[in-house]
Design a protein around this motif. Structure first.
Motif, mmCIF file in Angstrom:
data_model
loop_
_atom_site.group_PDB
_atom_site.id
_atom_site.type_symbol
_atom_site.label_atom_id
_atom_site.label_comp_id
_atom_site.label_asym_id
_atom_site.label_seq_id
_atom_site.Cartn_x
_atom_site.Cartn_y
_atom_site.Cartn_z
ATOM 1 N N UNK A 141 -13.398 -18.805 -0.605
ATOM 2 C CA UNK A 141 -12.919 -19.048 0.718
ATOM 3 C C UNK A 141 -11.671 -18.277 0.720
ATOM 4 N N UNK A 142 -11.368 -17.778 1.807
ATOM 5 C CA UNK A 142 -10.338 -16.999 2.136
ATOM 6 C C UNK A 142 -10.220 -16.758 3.614
ATOM 7 N N UNK A 143 -8.886 -16.256 4.038
ATOM 8 C CA UNK A 143 -8.584 -15.875 5.355
ATOM 9 C C UNK A 143 -8.753 -16.753 6.558
ATOM 10 N N UNK A 144 -9.251 -17.849 6.469
ATOM 11 C CA UNK A 144 -9.569 -18.775 7.582
ATOM 12 C C UNK A 144 -8.480 -19.363 8.065
ATOM 13 N N UNK A 145 -7.315 -19.020 7.562
ATOM 14 C CA UNK A 145 -5.814 -19.754 8.214
ATOM 15 C C UNK A 145 -5.172 -18.841 8.866
ATOM 16 N N UNK A 146 -5.779 -17.681 9.565
ATOM 17 C CA UNK A 146 -5.318 -16.807 10.495
ATOM 18 C C UNK A 146 -6.067 -16.217 11.458
ATOM 19 N N UNK A 147 -5.585 -15.470 12.458
ATOM 20 C CA UNK A 147 -6.415 -14.907 13.469
ATOM 21 C C UNK A 147 -7.013 -13.628 12.694
ATOM 22 N N UNK A 148 -7.969 -13.142 13.559
ATOM 23 C CA UNK A 148 -8.645 -11.856 13.085
ATOM 24 C C UNK A 148 -7.680 -10.644 12.776
ATOM 25 N N UNK A 203 -8.757 -27.619 6.352
ATOM 26 C CA UNK A 203 -7.891 -28.950 7.164
ATOM 27 C C UNK A 203 -6.711 -28.199 7.865
ATOM 28 N N UNK A 204 -6.304 -27.095 7.386
ATOM 29 C CA UNK A 204 -5.077 -26.602 7.979
ATOM 30 C C UNK A 204 -5.540 -26.289 9.489
ATOM 31 N N UNK A 205 -6.701 -25.908 9.914
ATOM 32 C CA UNK A 205 -7.279 -25.562 11.342
ATOM 33 C C UNK A 205 -6.654 -26.505 12.478
ATOM 34 N N UNK A 206 -6.541 -27.893 12.506
ATOM 35 C CA UNK A 206 -6.069 -28.568 13.461
ATOM 36 C C UNK A 206 -4.765 -28.232 13.747
ATOM 37 N N UNK A 207 -3.703 -28.118 12.537
ATOM 38 C CA UNK A 207 -2.599 -27.672 12.941
ATOM 39 C C UNK A 207 -2.572 -26.329 13.600
#
Length: 229
Positions: A141-148, A203-207
């Protein structure tokens, strides 16, 4: 390296284009290649129509999920999180065995409207679901905490002075992914541990979504500030 990118939206096309620019042999996997290549409407987030994007990236092949996975050393899951399991099942477990699956999707649930919730959450994660479904694959899992855009051009924000995370059970797989992140320009790569730590980054996504609303754009990322040493 031969890399299959699953997903034809803004994230998938950004990742595929950047990997090809870095010299990798890239195939985009999709459910229906003909329909995908004929797509002339903008994506739901206003992205470039796929047909227009592909006209500028003709070196990138478009194939079914199974065809793309069969020839890939690494599979990047950039599909909508709610459809990730189905996309990987369509690829075939035999084509995923031994492969590295780079999971950058988020399990966003829009059933109650916007902003979405997460499903699963707290005691499970999408990354763990993928690892359980395909035990012979190596999920990172990686890169899912920022935009493309920031995924593939971290220097566009704060000169690249921000953090990206890794979660996964296989050390060698994480080393390969770390190398790909370095090619994009990421410098602060934090290994969180095994695949269960993906719960934290998902779970960072809601923030993240609320910051997007507060700032009025998605041109930001998180930095873990810490003492030296």
């Amino acid at each position: 390296m031969k890399i299959a990118v699953f997903g034809t939206g803004m994230v998938g096309t950004a990742i595929a284009g950047a990997l090809a620019a870095n010299g990798h042999d890239v195939t985009v996997g999709t459910r229906d290649p003909e329909a995908t290549l004929a797509r002339v409407e903008a994506g739901p987030m206003g992205g470039t129509p796929f047909a227009e994007w592909h006209a500028e990236h003709q070196e990138i092949r478009v194939a079914t999920f199974a065809e793309a996975a069969e020839g890939g050393d690494v599979i990047v899951n950039a599909t909508n999180g709610s459809g990730s399991l189905a996309a990987l099942k369509a690829a075939g477990a035999q084509n995923l065995a031994g492969r590295i699956i780079v999971d950058i999707a988020n399990p966003l649930d829009f059933s109650e409207g916007f902003p979405p919730s997460l499903n699963p959450v707290n005691t499970d994660s999408l990354a763990e679901q993928l690892q359980r479904a395909f035990p012979d694959a190596r999920v990172v899992k990686t890169l899912n905490t920022m935009n493309a855009a920031i995924m593939v051009d971290p220097g566009s924000v704060a000169g690249g002075d921000h953090s990206v995370f890794l979660s996964g059970n296989d050390r060698d797989a994480k080393d390969v992914v770390r190398g790909l992140l370095g090619e994009f320009g990421h410098r602060d790569i934090i290994d969180l541990g095994d695949i269960t730590t993906a719960r934290g980054t998902e779970m960072v996504l809601p923030l993240w979504l609320r910051l997007w609303g507060a700032l009025g754009n998605a041109d930001f990322n998180f930095k873990v500030a810490r003492t030296a040493g």
